[in-house]
Design an enzyme around this catalytic site. Structure first.
Site, PDB file in Angstrom:
ATOM      1  N   PHE A   1      53.383  36.162  20.868  1.00 59.07           N
ATOM      2  CA  PHE A   1      53.539  36.777  19.546  1.00 59.07           C
ATOM      3  C   PHE A   1      55.027  36.981  19.294  1.00 59.07           C
ATOM      4  O   PHE A   1      55.496  38.064  19.002  1.00 59.07           O
ATOM      5  CB  PHE A   1      52.767  38.111  19.523  1.00 59.07           C
ATOM      6  CG  PHE A   1      52.461  38.611  18.139  1.00 59.07           C
ATOM      7  CD1 PHE A   1      51.739  37.835  17.240  1.00 59.07           C
ATOM      8  CD2 PHE A   1      52.877  39.873  17.727  1.00 59.07           C
ATOM      9  CE1 PHE A   1      51.446  38.302  15.967  1.00 59.07           C
ATOM     10  CE2 PHE A   1      52.587  40.340  16.452  1.00 59.07           C
ATOM     11  CZ  PHE A   1      51.868  39.551  15.568  1.00 59.07           C
TER      12      PHE A   1
ATOM     13  N   LYS B   1      54.856  22.555  23.810  1.00 59.06           N
ATOM     14  CA  LYS B   1      54.889  21.156  24.232  1.00 59.06           C
ATOM     15  C   LYS B   1      54.434  20.954  25.683  1.00 59.06           C
ATOM     16  O   LYS B   1      54.006  19.873  26.055  1.00 59.06           O
ATOM     17  CB  LYS B   1      56.314  20.600  24.080  1.00 59.06           C
ATOM     18  CG  LYS B   1      56.766  20.490  22.642  1.00 59.06           C
ATOM     19  CD  LYS B   1      58.218  20.089  22.515  1.00 59.06           C
ATOM     20  CE  LYS B   1      59.170  21.247  22.569  1.00 59.06           C
ATOM     21  NZ  LYS B   1      59.112  22.229  21.496  1.00 59.06           N
TER      22      LYS B   1
ATOM     23  N   GLU C   1      49.607  19.962  16.289  1.00 60.38           N
ATOM     24  CA  GLU C   1      50.486  19.358  15.281  1.00 60.38           C
ATOM     25  C   GLU C   1      51.914  19.886  15.356  1.00 60.38           C
ATOM     26  O   GLU C   1      52.881  19.158  15.157  1.00 60.38           O
ATOM     27  CB  GLU C   1      49.907  19.605  13.885  1.00 60.38           C
ATOM     28  CG  GLU C   1      50.590  18.825  12.785  1.00 60.38           C
ATOM     29  CD  GLU C   1      50.490  17.331  13.004  1.00 60.38           C
ATOM     30  OE1 GLU C   1      51.433  16.766  13.596  1.00 60.38           O
ATOM     31  OE2 GLU C   1      49.493  16.722  12.596  1.00 60.38           O
TER      32      GLU C   1
ATOM     33  N   VAL D   1      55.651  18.641  17.554  1.00 69.40           N
ATOM     34  CA  VAL D   1      56.723  17.705  17.167  1.00 69.40           C
ATOM     35  C   VAL D   1      56.909  17.795  15.650  1.00 69.40           C
ATOM     36  O   VAL D   1      55.956  17.661  14.893  1.00 69.40           O
ATOM     37  CB  VAL D   1      56.366  16.255  17.563  1.00 69.40           C
ATOM     38  CG1 VAL D   1      57.464  15.293  17.112  1.00 69.40           C
ATOM     39  CG2 VAL D   1      56.138  16.135  19.064  1.00 69.40           C
TER      40      VAL D   1
ATOM     41  N   GLY E   1      70.945  31.334  15.950  1.00 63.26           N
ATOM     42  CA  GLY E   1      69.586  31.202  16.489  1.00 63.26           C
ATOM     43  C   GLY E   1      69.073  29.777  16.571  1.00 63.26           C
ATOM     44  O   GLY E   1      67.893  29.556  16.832  1.00 63.26           O
TER      45      GLY E   1
ATOM     46  N   GLU F   1      69.486  28.003  22.031  1.00 59.01           N
ATOM     47  CA  GLU F   1      69.058  29.107  22.888  1.00 59.01           C
ATOM     48  C   GLU F   1      70.238  29.605  23.715  1.00 59.01           C
ATOM     49  O   GLU F   1      71.281  28.940  23.793  1.00 59.01           O
ATOM     50  CB  GLU F   1      67.962  28.614  23.821  1.00 59.01           C
ATOM     51  CG  GLU F   1      66.883  27.917  23.039  1.00 59.01           C
ATOM     52  CD  GLU F   1      65.501  28.146  23.596  1.00 59.01           C
ATOM     53  OE1 GLU F   1      65.388  28.767  24.660  1.00 59.01           O
ATOM     54  OE2 GLU F   1      64.552  27.698  22.937  1.00 59.01           O
TER      55      GLU F   1
ATOM     56  N   ASP G   1      64.584  18.411  25.480  1.00 59.55           N
ATOM     57  CA  ASP G   1      63.620  18.713  24.417  1.00 59.55           C
ATOM     58  C   ASP G   1      63.248  17.420  23.681  1.00 59.55           C
ATOM     59  O   ASP G   1      62.078  17.180  23.371  1.00 59.55           O
ATOM     60  CB  ASP G   1      64.211  19.739  23.438  1.00 59.55           C
ATOM     61  CG  ASP G   1      63.287  19.984  22.251  1.00 59.55           C
ATOM     62  OD1 ASP G   1      62.291  20.706  22.429  1.00 59.55           O
ATOM     63  OD2 ASP G   1      63.540  19.425  21.167  1.00 59.55           O
TER      64      ASP G   1
ATOM     65  N   LYS H   1      59.522  15.363  23.624  1.00 58.66           N
ATOM     66  CA  LYS H   1      58.859  14.955  22.377  1.00 58.66           C
ATOM     67  C   LYS H   1      58.541  13.454  22.396  1.00 58.66           C
ATOM     68  O   LYS H   1      57.467  13.040  21.974  1.00 58.66           O
ATOM     69  CB  LYS H   1      59.730  15.310  21.170  1.00 58.66           C
ATOM     70  CG  LYS H   1      59.708  16.821  20.905  1.00 58.66           C
ATOM     71  CD  LYS H   1      60.709  17.225  19.851  1.00 58.66           C
ATOM     72  CE  LYS H   1      60.614  18.715  19.573  1.00 58.66           C
ATOM     73  NZ  LYS H   1      61.796  19.242  18.882  1.00 58.66           N
TER      74      LYS H   1
ATOM     75  N   GLY I   1      61.615  25.766  10.828  1.00 56.55           N
ATOM     76  CA  GLY I   1      61.750  27.117  11.389  1.00 56.55           C
ATOM     77  C   GLY I   1      60.376  27.616  11.775  1.00 56.55           C
ATOM     78  O   GLY I   1      59.395  26.880  11.630  1.00 56.55           O
TER      79      GLY I   1
HETATM   80  N1  LIG Z   1      60.480  28.508  17.116  1.00 55.23           N
HETATM   81  C1  LIG Z   1      60.011  27.393  16.550  1.00 55.23           C
HETATM   82  O1  LIG Z   1      60.214  27.147  15.351  1.00 55.23           O
HETATM   83  C2  LIG Z   1      59.182  26.422  17.336  1.00 55.23           C
HETATM   84  C3  LIG Z   1      58.969  25.130  16.835  1.00 55.23           C
HETATM   85  C4  LIG Z   1      58.097  24.255  17.509  1.00 55.23           C
HETATM   86  C5  LIG Z   1      57.510  24.683  18.695  1.00 55.23           C
HETATM   87  N2  LIG Z   1      57.782  25.939  19.202  1.00 55.23           N
HETATM   88  C6  LIG Z   1      57.119  26.353  20.430  1.00 55.23           C
HETATM   89  O2  LIG Z   1      56.297  27.494  20.162  1.00 55.23           O
HETATM   90  C7  LIG Z   1      56.248  28.338  21.298  1.00 55.23           C
HETATM   91  C8  LIG Z   1      56.658  29.761  20.894  1.00 55.23           C
HETATM   92  O3  LIG Z   1      57.992  29.737  20.383  1.00 55.23           O
HETATM   93  P1  LIG Z   1      58.675  31.070  19.851  1.00 55.23           P
HETATM   94  O4  LIG Z   1      59.904  30.649  19.150  1.00 55.23           O
HETATM   95  O5  LIG Z   1      57.668  31.903  19.161  1.00 55.23           O
HETATM   96  O6  LIG Z   1      59.054  31.774  21.243  1.00 55.23           O
HETATM   97  P2  LIG Z   1      59.392  33.328  21.462  1.00 55.23           P
HETATM   98  O7  LIG Z   1      59.893  33.931  20.196  1.00 55.23           O
HETATM   99  O8  LIG Z   1      60.202  33.392  22.684  1.00 55.23           O
HETATM  100  O9  LIG Z   1      57.959  34.000  21.752  1.00 55.23           O
HETATM  101  C9  LIG Z   1      57.221  33.708  22.902  1.00 55.23           C
HETATM  102  C10 LIG Z   1      56.069  34.674  23.015  1.00 55.23           C
HETATM  103  O10 LIG Z   1      55.335  34.387  24.210  1.00 55.23           O
HETATM  104  C11 LIG Z   1      55.272  35.555  25.027  1.00 55.23           C
HETATM  105  N3  LIG Z   1      55.281  35.150  26.436  1.00 55.23           N
HETATM  106  C12 LIG Z   1      56.344  34.976  27.268  1.00 55.23           C
HETATM  107  N4  LIG Z   1      55.917  34.567  28.473  1.00 55.23           N
HETATM  108  C13 LIG Z   1      54.565  34.504  28.396  1.00 55.23           C
HETATM  109  C14 LIG Z   1      53.551  34.169  29.319  1.00 55.23           C
HETATM  110  N5  LIG Z   1      53.835  33.802  30.577  1.00 55.23           N
HETATM  111  N6  LIG Z   1      52.254  34.219  28.907  1.00 55.23           N
HETATM  112  C15 LIG Z   1      51.951  34.590  27.647  1.00 55.23           C
HETATM  113  N7  LIG Z   1      52.865  34.925  26.717  1.00 55.23           N
HETATM  114  C16 LIG Z   1      54.152  34.871  27.094  1.00 55.23           C
HETATM  115  C17 LIG Z   1      56.483  36.374  24.637  1.00 55.23           C
HETATM  116  O11 LIG Z   1      56.276  37.733  24.994  1.00 55.23           O
HETATM  117  P3  LIG Z   1      57.400  38.832  24.654  1.00 55.23           P
HETATM  118  O12 LIG Z   1      57.266  39.073  23.159  1.00 55.23           O
HETATM  119  O13 LIG Z   1      57.010  40.036  25.388  1.00 55.23           O
HETATM  120  O14 LIG Z   1      58.698  38.232  25.037  1.00 55.23           O
HETATM  121  C18 LIG Z   1      56.512  36.140  23.133  1.00 55.23           C
HETATM  122  O15 LIG Z   1      55.559  36.983  22.501  1.00 55.23           O
HETATM  123  C19 LIG Z   1      57.174  27.710  22.345  1.00 55.23           C
HETATM  124  O16 LIG Z   1      56.425  26.958  23.237  1.00 55.23           O
HETATM  125  C20 LIG Z   1      58.089  26.837  21.513  1.00 55.23           C
HETATM  126  O17 LIG Z   1      58.612  25.752  22.242  1.00 55.23           O
HETATM  127  C21 LIG Z   1      58.598  26.805  18.546  1.00 55.23           C
END
Ligand SMILES: NC(=O)c1ccc[n+]([C@@H]2O[C@H](COP(=O)([O-])OP(=O)(O)OC[C@H]3O[C@@H](n4cnc5c(N)ncnc54)[C@H](OP(=O)(O)O)[C@@H]3O)[C@@H](O)[C@H]2O)c1
Length: 342
Positions: free
Chosen positions: A11, A128, A152, A155, A209, A212, A223, A227, A324
């Site tokens: 979340f 991924k 979906e 990528v 942002g 990372e 990354d 993909k 985003g």
């Molecule tokens: N950001 C994007 O636009 C984007 C685009 C495409 C794909 N993705 C993919 O979507 C996923 C989430 O991205 P995000 O940007 O939302 O990441 P994020 O902001 O870092 O959020 C990750 C969430 O997962 C929780 N978490 C961490 N370790 C965990 C575990 N072992 N088991 C269960 N939950 C865990 C975190 O908990 P805490 O809140 O307590 O830290 C946080 O709630 C990633 O795999 C990312 O590669 C993201």
């Protein structure tokens, strides 16, 4: 009207954007698709876990998350600390797995998705890792269970890449693809063109942002490679791991080369590709100089692009601008609606 119960593992940016999109689309889901929903569970690593089998108050949970608070006090029952146990306890119809990607093993997300499918839930993810490490197993399990495993958003976020090849392009053979699939490196290359040195460009990307704290996965092409591996595995039936992609990042592109390209009216781009050569599919990630007549030339900032080469359509391209968490959330929503449509 059907009421669907959802559970969200992860979340963060994406999980919260998805929750906001669900609320924004609530009336449309009801009127157009006969879908009503409630969120039974939310699981995070450091911000608590909550289960309410009658549905959490999503607005209130989002408010708490926006303040960085734990979601723990929304729980109406003890929420198991282990991901798989938590997922089983949620009694949901769909799991949304949006925990951080584990490039090396895909865990614990693979186990989360496996648990969901074994408990008769659909599984939808933007992560991924499970695709790169367990696509075939998870898809076979979903088929045995009569459920959907959809991804979906892995990528190009919300752009229709995988769904494009499920329905609208029947009897078409994919020969290969080329694309710009990593926003961070495309953004950094643009900053280098504007005169920043490499470290300055990385710091700027981090400050807003896009990169990372540890930008290695983007800069060194991991990354992008994951993909390429996912696309080859899913769309070309060629199970490649990220390690099998011929990979080069953008560290070697010097300011001198950027300037020399600009003098010739060209630009450097990190180009992803895969192509079927006889019975083999070869995947590659490498910086390439592109001319103004290339479709890559005008892909600026965080935008991304993919061009497919098929046996019938020689070139079919998709551009995504301004990606985003919100666009990623849309991919999850589209998967959810598609999962319910069967
Ligand atoms: N950001 C994007 O636009 C984007 C685009 C495409 C794909 N993705 C993919 O979507 C996923 C989430 O991205 P995000 O940007 O939302 O990441 P994020 O902001 O870092 O959020 C990750 C969430 O997962 C929780 N978490 C961490 N370790 C965990 C575990 N072992 N088991 C269960 N939950 C865990 C975190 O908990 P805490 O809140 O307590 O830290 C946080 O709630 C990633 O795999 C990312 O590669 C993201």
């Amino acid at each position: 009207m059907t009421l669907y119960r959802l559970s969200l593992v992860g979340f963060g940016n994406v999980g919260q954007a998805f929750a906001r999109l669900l609320l924004a689309k609530k009336d449309q889901l009801k009127s157009r698709y006969n879908i009503e929903f409630q969120v039974n569970g939310i699981f995070t690593a450091r911000h608590g876990r909550a289960i309410d089998l009658e549905g959490l108050n999503l607005e209130a949970v989002l408010d708490a998350a926006a303040k960085g608070e734990s979601v723990e006090h929304f729980s109406r029952m003890p929420a198991p600390a282990g991901g798989p146990e938590f997922i089983a306890a949620c009694q949901a119809d769909v799991l949304f797995e949006n925990s951080p990607v584990n490039h090396l093993t895909g865990q614990p997300a693979i186990e989360h998705i496996r648990t969901a499918l074994l408990n008769s839930m659909h599984a939808v993810t933007a992560n991924k890792g499970p695709l790169a490490h367990a696509y075939r197993d998870l898809t076979a399990l979903a088929n045995r269970q009569g459920k959907r495993f959809l991804f979906e958003s892995t990528v190009m976020d919300g752009a229709p890449i995988f769904s494009l090849f499920r329905q609208p392009l029947p009897a078409l053979e994919l020969i290969g693809f080329t694309g710009i699939l990593n926003s961070c490196t495309n953004y950094i290359l643009g900053l280098l063109e504007s005169g920043l040195d490499f470290d300055e460009a990385v710091r700027k990307a981090q400050s807003i942002g896009i990169a990372e704290t540890d930008p290695t996965a983007d800069i060194d092409g991991w990354d992008a490679a994951i993909k390429v591996a996912i696309l080859a595995t899913v769309l070309m039936d060629a199970p490649l791991t990220p390690q099998e992609i011929d990979r080069q990042g953008i560290r070697q592109v010097s300011p001198q080369e950027i300037a020399a390209a600009a003098r010739e009216g060209m630009r450097w781009k990190l180009v992803c590709s895969a192509r079927r050569e006889n019975s083999l599919v070869l995947g590659k990630v490498a910086p390439r100089m592109v001319a103004p007549d290339s479709p890559f030339f005008s892909i600026n900032g965080t935008s991304s692009y993919i061009q497919f080469e098929t046996d019938v359509l020689p070139g079919l391209g998709i551009v995504e601008t301004s990606p985003g968490p919100e666009t990623t959330a849309y991919g999850l929503l589209a998967d959810m609606i598609n999962a319910f449509a069967i």
